[in-house]
Design an enzyme around this catalytic site. Structure first.
Site, PDB file in Angstrom:
ATOM      1  N   HIS A 102      15.142 -28.866  37.048  1.00  0.00           N
ATOM      2  CA  HIS A 102      14.996 -30.308  36.909  1.00  0.00           C
ATOM      3  C   HIS A 102      13.732 -30.557  36.092  1.00  0.00           C
ATOM      4  CE1 HIS A 102      13.984 -34.437  38.154  1.00  0.00           C
ATOM      5  NE2 HIS A 102      15.235 -34.579  38.564  1.00  0.00           N
ATOM      6  N   ASP A 137      10.861 -25.081  43.551  1.00  0.00           N
ATOM      7  CA  ASP A 137      11.314 -26.451  43.757  1.00  0.00           C
ATOM      8  C   ASP A 137      12.425 -26.448  44.800  1.00  0.00           C
ATOM      9  OD1 ASP A 137      12.280 -29.016  43.678  1.00  0.00           O
ATOM     10  OD2 ASP A 137      12.593 -29.085  41.511  1.00  0.00           O
ATOM     11  N   LYS A 146      15.229 -36.966  49.646  1.00  0.00           N
ATOM     12  CA  LYS A 146      16.476 -36.203  49.596  1.00  0.00           C
ATOM     13  C   LYS A 146      16.811 -35.579  50.948  1.00  0.00           C
ATOM     14  CE  LYS A 146      15.729 -35.062  44.704  1.00  0.00           C
ATOM     15  NZ  LYS A 146      16.713 -35.951  44.071  1.00  0.00           N
ATOM     16  N   CYS A 182      18.620 -35.265  34.585  1.00  0.00           N
ATOM     17  CA  CYS A 182      17.224 -34.814  34.412  1.00  0.00           C
ATOM     18  C   CYS A 182      17.142 -33.299  34.241  1.00  0.00           C
ATOM     19  CB  CYS A 182      16.363 -35.247  35.586  1.00  0.00           C
ATOM     20  SG  CYS A 182      16.140 -37.027  35.707  1.00  0.00           S
TER      21      CYS A 182
END
Length: 399
Positions: free
Chosen positions: A118, A195, A221, A357
């Site tokens: 991302h 991540d 999230k 993204c």
């Protein structure tokens, strides 16, 4: 799968409506009543943490720090002081770049970044590399659409300072073997930043088992509020880092020409934080302890598989995401993803369209956008059928 379990979980989310179908949890998950109520309670009272001695402020400070302990426990961190609050995964990456890597990086040094990242785990590294005249080394994907760890050792040199890699792709749903990636990085005396924004809600993470240097994710999230992120820093790395923002709370003493920084985590948390959000996220983490997350995740991935089975009958349908994932990403050849998403929206179905993204990943995949339907445990089989019917209707109109 127990229908009662799914119905009970679904009942926790006030935003759910029988008239709308929400399939965009990979972007942001719906919020449970426990989080909403905790946030409301904060604003009905309020106070400033860490600075005040009145009872309400002290109580809020305890709730704020308890949320930090809950976040540490959720990823099995040994110490809560390894948890830094940020405003999201993006800020976490920028913090690592500024506080840890910038003073280590010199001309022609290298940062390895996987092609599945991302932009949050790519652009800050590009910016830092340009600033320090360093290099970004891409880590290609293998045929399973995960970063190719077999070739990772050959990419690492004595100039490599950090490896940036995702736990789970937000486009394909592919999951990286972070334990192996971390072992390779550390065998070459290289730091690794992971991540976990997509992976944490689907697969959890154990920093005691997989000793990464940095692990980060956004609360929104994981059924939490927006504007809150978690950054885990391995205790061995904290002493190598400098405060990256100056202001109140991050120091123990100041004079006109110098200051003494507080110990971690406070030296990285200058200013008044998103107290309401962090306390709300603490309530979310406490609420999550009551649910069998592995069973719920299996339900979500089963729904994605069901949708794929039906949509695969459409002419031009091509699945982009991997199997056994709750993310279903696809294209319909000859139809732009944004056009399809608009027609789905007109049928009260929320999906994500575009490049998600992740421009470099789309280039690797050879596509210029896609539809992403991300299923969550609060979704149902009926919603899945309605989604498929809506796609079929939209395709018939656009074709």
């Amino acid at each position: 799968m127990s229908r009662t379990l799914i119905e009970s979980f679904r009942a926790q989310f006030p935003a759910i409506s029988p008239d709308h179908i929400y399939l965009d949890s990979a972007a942001t998950a719906l919020k449970p009543k426990a989080m909403i109520e905790a946030t409301l309670n904060f604003y009905q009272g309020t106070g400033n943490i860490h600075r005040s001695q009145y009872s309400q402020a002290l109580q809020l400070t305890n709730q704020y720090e308890h949320a930090r302990s809950l976040a540490a426990n959720f990823i099995h961190a040994a110490e809560s002081h390894s948890i830094i609050w940020t405003k999201g995964a993006t800020e976490a990456v920028n913090l690592i770049a500024s506080s840890y890597l910038e003073h280590k990086l010199t001309v022609d040094d290298e940062i390895i970044v996987s092609e599945s990242e991302h932009h949050a785990n790519l652009i800050p590294w590009i910016m830092l590399a340009k600033k320090k005249q360093a290099k970004i080394i891409p880590l290609p994907l293998n045929n399973s659409l995960v970063p190719d760890l077999n070739i990772l050792p050959s990419l690492i040199s004595n100039k490599t300072k950090l490896i940036a890699i995702t736990q789970m792709s937000n486009v394909t749903g592919a999951v990286t073997d972070i334990h192996l990636a971390s072992s390779i990085a550390h065998s070459h005396n290289c730091a690794i930043a992971v991540d976990g924004s997509q992976g944490i809600v689907h697969h959890g993470f154990d920093v005691s088992h997989t000793e990464v240097d940095f692990y980060f994710f956004s609360a929104h999230k994981l059924y939490g509020p927006t504007g809150v992120g978690v950054l885990y820093i391995h205790p061995d790395r904290i002493d190598e880092m400098y405060p990256w923002q100056g202001g109140g709370k991050m120091l123990s003493h100041a004079k006109m020409d110098d200051f003494i920084a507080e110990d971690a985590p406070y030296c990285f948390e200058a200013g008044t934080p998103n107290t309401a959000g962090i306390i709300g996220f603490g309530a979310t983490l406490n609420w999550l302890k009551d649910w069998p997350l592995d069973i719920l995740e299996r339900h979500a991935s089963d729904l994605a598989q069901c949708a794929d089975d039906r949509l695969s009958q459409l002419v031009g349908y091509k699945k982009i995401s991997v199997d056994n994932s709750s993310i279903l990403t696809f294209i319909i050849k000859g139809i732009h993803s944004n056009d399809l998403a608009i027609l789905l929206s007109e049928q009260n179905i929320a999906v994500r369209s575009g490049l998600h993204c992740a421009h470099p990943l789309n280039k690797v995949l050879g596509i210029n956008g896609s539809i992403r339907a991300s299923f969550a445990p609060f979704n149902t089989l009926d919603e899945t059928y309605r989604f498929c019917g809506a796609v079929e209707k939209a395709v018939s109109m656009l074709a």
